[in-house]
Motif scaffolding. Structure first.
Motif, mmCIF file in Angstrom:
data_model
loop_
_atom_site.group_PDB
_atom_site.id
_atom_site.type_symbol
_atom_site.label_atom_id
_atom_site.label_comp_id
_atom_site.label_asym_id
_atom_site.label_seq_id
_atom_site.Cartn_x
_atom_site.Cartn_y
_atom_site.Cartn_z
ATOM 1 N N LYS A 175 -1.139 -3.235 20.108
ATOM 2 C CA LYS A 175 -2.403 -4.275 20.430
ATOM 3 C C LYS A 175 -3.286 -3.680 21.384
ATOM 4 O O LYS A 175 -2.884 -2.680 22.317
ATOM 5 N N VAL A 176 -4.490 -3.831 21.512
ATOM 6 C CA VAL A 176 -5.628 -3.160 22.179
ATOM 7 C C VAL A 176 -5.659 -3.991 23.041
ATOM 8 O O VAL A 176 -5.760 -5.283 22.872
ATOM 9 N N LYS A 177 -5.930 -3.333 24.385
ATOM 10 C CA LYS A 177 -6.081 -4.337 25.567
ATOM 11 C C LYS A 177 -7.415 -3.683 26.363
ATOM 12 O O LYS A 177 -7.824 -2.645 26.154
ATOM 13 N N GLU A 178 -8.211 -4.609 26.658
ATOM 14 C CA GLU A 178 -9.581 -4.363 27.554
ATOM 15 C C GLU A 178 -9.206 -3.471 28.809
ATOM 16 O O GLU A 178 -8.298 -3.758 29.404
ATOM 17 N N PRO A 179 -10.095 -2.457 29.016
ATOM 18 C CA PRO A 179 -11.257 -2.092 27.918
ATOM 19 C C PRO A 179 -10.808 -1.071 27.029
ATOM 20 O O PRO A 179 -11.288 -0.840 25.926
ATOM 21 N N ASN A 180 -9.721 -0.240 27.466
ATOM 22 C CA ASN A 180 -9.548 1.206 26.378
ATOM 23 C C ASN A 180 -7.833 1.305 26.254
ATOM 24 O O ASN A 180 -7.683 2.431 26.006
ATOM 25 N N LYS A 181 -7.031 0.425 26.706
ATOM 26 C CA LYS A 181 -5.665 0.407 26.424
ATOM 27 C C LYS A 181 -5.099 0.103 25.325
ATOM 28 O O LYS A 181 -5.548 -1.039 24.532
ATOM 29 N N VAL A 182 -3.914 0.645 24.921
ATOM 30 C CA VAL A 182 -3.289 0.630 23.651
ATOM 31 C C VAL A 182 -1.946 0.528 23.750
ATOM 32 O O VAL A 182 -1.351 1.498 24.579
ATOM 33 N N THR A 183 -1.118 -0.550 23.694
ATOM 34 C CA THR A 183 0.117 -0.849 23.905
ATOM 35 C C THR A 183 1.047 -0.711 22.618
ATOM 36 O O THR A 183 0.626 -1.510 21.580
ATOM 37 N N ILE A 184 1.746 0.120 22.430
ATOM 38 C CA ILE A 184 2.677 0.257 20.797
ATOM 39 C C ILE A 184 3.868 -0.332 21.383
ATOM 40 O O ILE A 184 4.700 0.019 22.407
ATOM 41 N N THR A 185 4.739 -0.753 20.310
ATOM 42 C CA THR A 185 6.090 -1.267 20.310
ATOM 43 C C THR A 185 6.921 -0.752 19.151
ATOM 44 O O THR A 185 6.374 -1.034 18.036
ATOM 45 N N PHE A 186 7.906 0.227 19.469
ATOM 46 C CA PHE A 186 8.678 0.599 18.218
ATOM 47 C C PHE A 186 9.303 -0.488 17.413
ATOM 48 O O PHE A 186 10.029 -1.561 17.873
ATOM 49 N N GLU A 187 8.802 -0.438 15.958
ATOM 50 C CA GLU A 187 9.707 -1.173 15.220
ATOM 51 C C GLU A 187 10.908 -0.636 14.100
ATOM 52 O O GLU A 187 11.728 -1.237 13.998
ATOM 53 N N SER A 188 10.615 0.671 13.540
ATOM 54 C CA SER A 188 11.546 1.111 12.647
ATOM 55 C C SER A 188 11.275 2.555 12.302
ATOM 56 O O SER A 188 10.179 3.081 12.708
#
Length: 263
Positions: A175-188
């Protein structure tokens, strides 16, 4: 008069174009400085403390010169997508395959780190890593491992054929979050053999293997499988990020997806 006003507008346009071109030249110069420095650093594994500090200094200079990254803009979100090759990370400057995490010294393992890149589309972010072994690069493969030990005077005469390797793909949603953050969640995780055995038996046609997932009720909560980074510089071909522990990563964009035979 109308004619005078038109001339003023044209003059303003020329001035704007001049400053735009000047800024583009500065950005190009800064990126070339970074590329020139990291070219011999093996993505950070071979960087000295002074070299790592210099890369960080040049990256901060580029971050200041570049436009602010803001994912409110659809243009920024579109630029983020694509196949990005890792060219440097400060996490490798410890000389450990684990980066800033605890891990074995790269010089004392039989593993060779190959391509590292990110594939980003509208929903998923895949961290892709290739690992091979010096022990599989022919009868002199072990010498290649010894040659990486600091202070050792071993000659690496291993054949140059593409060694058997494993390409591991760690899939994340993001998910991108304002203003320039990206949060990643491990899936597989999936792994695929690539390269060749003995230089003639190709592994590229073998299917990829999906690593079994834990049942949902045994999965760690999403926050424990997540990490956040900031995109501090982004254009069509160059990206700089800062991890949630301050780790610097620098990527360049591939115009095509890396093939199994790519070095």
């Amino acid at each position: 008069t109308k004619k005078d006003w038109q001339e003023v507008k044209e003059d303003d346009s020329c001035v704007t174009d001049f400053f735009r071109l000047e800024k583009e030249d500065l950005l190009t110069q800064s990126k070339n400085e970074i590329l020139s420095l990291v070219a011999s650093l093996d993505r950070g594994l071979a960087a000295s403390t002074n070299e790592a500090e210099r890369v960080d200094e040049l990256a901060r200079k580029l971050e200041l010169e570049g436009a602010t990254v803001d994912f409110i803009s659809s243009e920024s979100r579109e630029r983020l997508r694509g196949n990005w090759r890792l060219i440097y990370t400060s996490g490798f400057t410890t000389g450990s395959l684990g980066g800033t995490r605890p891990g074995p010294l790269a010089a004392f393992t039989p593993l060779a780190l190959g391509q590292v890149f990110q594939k980003i589309d509208a929903q998923n972010l895949d961290n892709v890593v290739e690992l091979s072994s010096y022990l599989l690069q022919g009868r002199d493969g072990f010498g290649a491992t010894l040659a990486r030990i600091p202070g050792a005077n071993w000659q690496n005469t291993a054949p140059k054929d593409k060694a058997p390797s494993l390409r591991a793909s760690l899939r994340h949603t993001y998910k991108v979050k304002e203003p320039n953050k990206v949060t990643i969640t491990f899936e597989s995780t999936t792994v695929k053999p690539i390269g060749a055995i003995g230089g003639f038996l190709s592994l590229n046609e073998l299917p990829q293997i999906d690593i079994p997932r834990l049942p949902d009720f045994l999965q760690p909560p999403a926050p424990m499988r997540s990490a956040t980074f900031k995109v501090t510089y982004l254009d069509n071909v160059f990206r700089v990020t800062r991890g949630d522990r301050g780790e610097l990563r620098i990527y360049t964009k591939n115009l095509v997806e890396p093939s199994p035979d790519a070095s």
